[in-house]
Scaffold this motif. Structure first.
Motif, PDB file in Angstrom:
ATOM      1  N   GLN A 112       0.828  -1.204   0.000  1.00  0.00           N
ATOM      2  CA  GLN A 112       0.000   0.000   0.000  1.00  0.00           C
ATOM      3  C   GLN A 112       0.866   1.259   0.000  1.00  0.00           C
ATOM      4  O   GLN A 112       0.623   2.190  -0.760  1.00  0.00           O
ATOM      5  N   ARG A 113       1.866   1.276   0.841  1.00  0.00           N
ATOM      6  CA  ARG A 113       2.761   2.437   0.927  1.00  0.00           C
ATOM      7  C   ARG A 113       3.495   2.648  -0.395  1.00  0.00           C
ATOM      8  O   ARG A 113       3.626   3.774  -0.870  1.00  0.00           O
ATOM      9  N   SER A 114       3.956   1.579  -1.006  1.00  0.00           N
ATOM     10  CA  SER A 114       4.655   1.686  -2.289  1.00  0.00           C
ATOM     11  C   SER A 114       3.753   2.260  -3.368  1.00  0.00           C
ATOM     12  O   SER A 114       4.170   3.124  -4.149  1.00  0.00           O
ATOM     13  N   LEU A 115       2.514   1.805  -3.413  1.00  0.00           N
ATOM     14  CA  LEU A 115       1.573   2.317  -4.412  1.00  0.00           C
ATOM     15  C   LEU A 115       1.272   3.796  -4.172  1.00  0.00           C
ATOM     16  O   LEU A 115       1.170   4.583  -5.111  1.00  0.00           O
ATOM     17  N   GLN A 116       1.145   4.179  -2.911  1.00  0.00           N
ATOM     18  CA  GLN A 116       0.870   5.580  -2.596  1.00  0.00           C
ATOM     19  C   GLN A 116       2.076   6.459  -2.902  1.00  0.00           C
ATOM     20  O   GLN A 116       1.928   7.570  -3.394  1.00  0.00           O
ATOM     21  N   LEU A 117       3.269   5.975  -2.641  1.00  0.00           N
ATOM     22  CA  LEU A 117       4.467   6.736  -2.999  1.00  0.00           C
ATOM     23  C   LEU A 117       4.609   6.873  -4.506  1.00  0.00           C
ATOM     24  O   LEU A 117       5.160   7.856  -5.003  1.00  0.00           O
ATOM     25  N   ALA A 118       4.079   5.897  -5.248  1.00  0.00           N
ATOM     26  CA  ALA A 118       4.129   5.944  -6.712  1.00  0.00           C
ATOM     27  C   ALA A 118       3.053   6.854  -7.290  1.00  0.00           C
ATOM     28  O   ALA A 118       3.018   7.066  -8.492  1.00  0.00           O
ATOM     29  N   GLY A 119       2.170   7.393  -6.424  1.00  0.00           N
ATOM     30  CA  GLY A 119       1.190   8.366  -6.894  1.00  0.00           C
ATOM     31  C   GLY A 119      -0.264   7.993  -6.724  1.00  0.00           C
ATOM     32  O   GLY A 119      -1.147   8.803  -7.001  1.00  0.00           O
ATOM     33  N   ALA A 120      -0.561   6.770  -6.294  1.00  0.00           N
ATOM     34  CA  ALA A 120      -1.951   6.375  -6.074  1.00  0.00           C
ATOM     35  C   ALA A 120      -2.494   7.133  -4.861  1.00  0.00           C
ATOM     36  O   ALA A 120      -1.857   7.158  -3.811  1.00  0.00           O
ATOM     37  N   LYS A 121      -3.642   7.767  -5.024  1.00  0.00           N
ATOM     38  CA  LYS A 121      -4.241   8.502  -3.909  1.00  0.00           C
ATOM     39  C   LYS A 121      -4.962   7.562  -2.949  1.00  0.00           C
ATOM     40  O   LYS A 121      -5.017   7.809  -1.758  1.00  0.00           O
ATOM     41  N   THR A 122      -5.545   6.495  -3.502  1.00  0.00           N
ATOM     42  CA  THR A 122      -6.307   5.546  -2.705  1.00  0.00           C
ATOM     43  C   THR A 122      -5.970   4.134  -3.160  1.00  0.00           C
ATOM     44  O   THR A 122      -5.825   3.892  -4.358  1.00  0.00           O
TER      45      THR A 122
END
Length: 103
Positions: free
Chosen positions: A6-16
């Motif tokens: 989850q953290r990796s996806l959010q750091l890559a730009g995913a808001k949710t």
């Protein structure tokens, strides 16, 4: 683990991010996600306001519990519901969590 993904996806730009905490049957996941996106993009709450992401997921999970029924799901041997009252066991819908921007 899940938090790292989850953290990796959010750091890559995913808001949710919506992720499952365990492996869920493909048919159950498809039905839940179809209902979630239908709620999010095409439906309004009874008061006329659009669903937030969190509300859309919650409504989809309640729909799975109360209305979806168990027909077509792949139960593991011995894991079939003891009595089929038409409710989908939480195993098929409760493992999905939303993180990030829930609005």
């Amino acid at each position: 683990g899940l938090l790292g993904l989850q953290r990796s996806l959010q750091l890559a730009g995913a808001k949710t991010v919506i992720a499952s905490l365990w492996k869920v049957d493909d048919l159950a996941t498809r039905d839940l996600m179809e209902r979630f996106y239908e709620n999010l993009w095409n439906k309004s709450k009874p008061d006329g306001n659009p669903y937030s992401k969190l509300e859309a997921l919650r409504e989809a999970q309640l729909w799975m519990l109360k209305e979806r029924g168990t027909r077509g799901f792949d139960f593991a041997e011995g894991d079939e519901p003891e009595q089929d009252d038409g409710r989908v066991p939480p195993f098929f819908w409760a493992g999905f969590v939303l993180s990030g921007d829930w609005r």
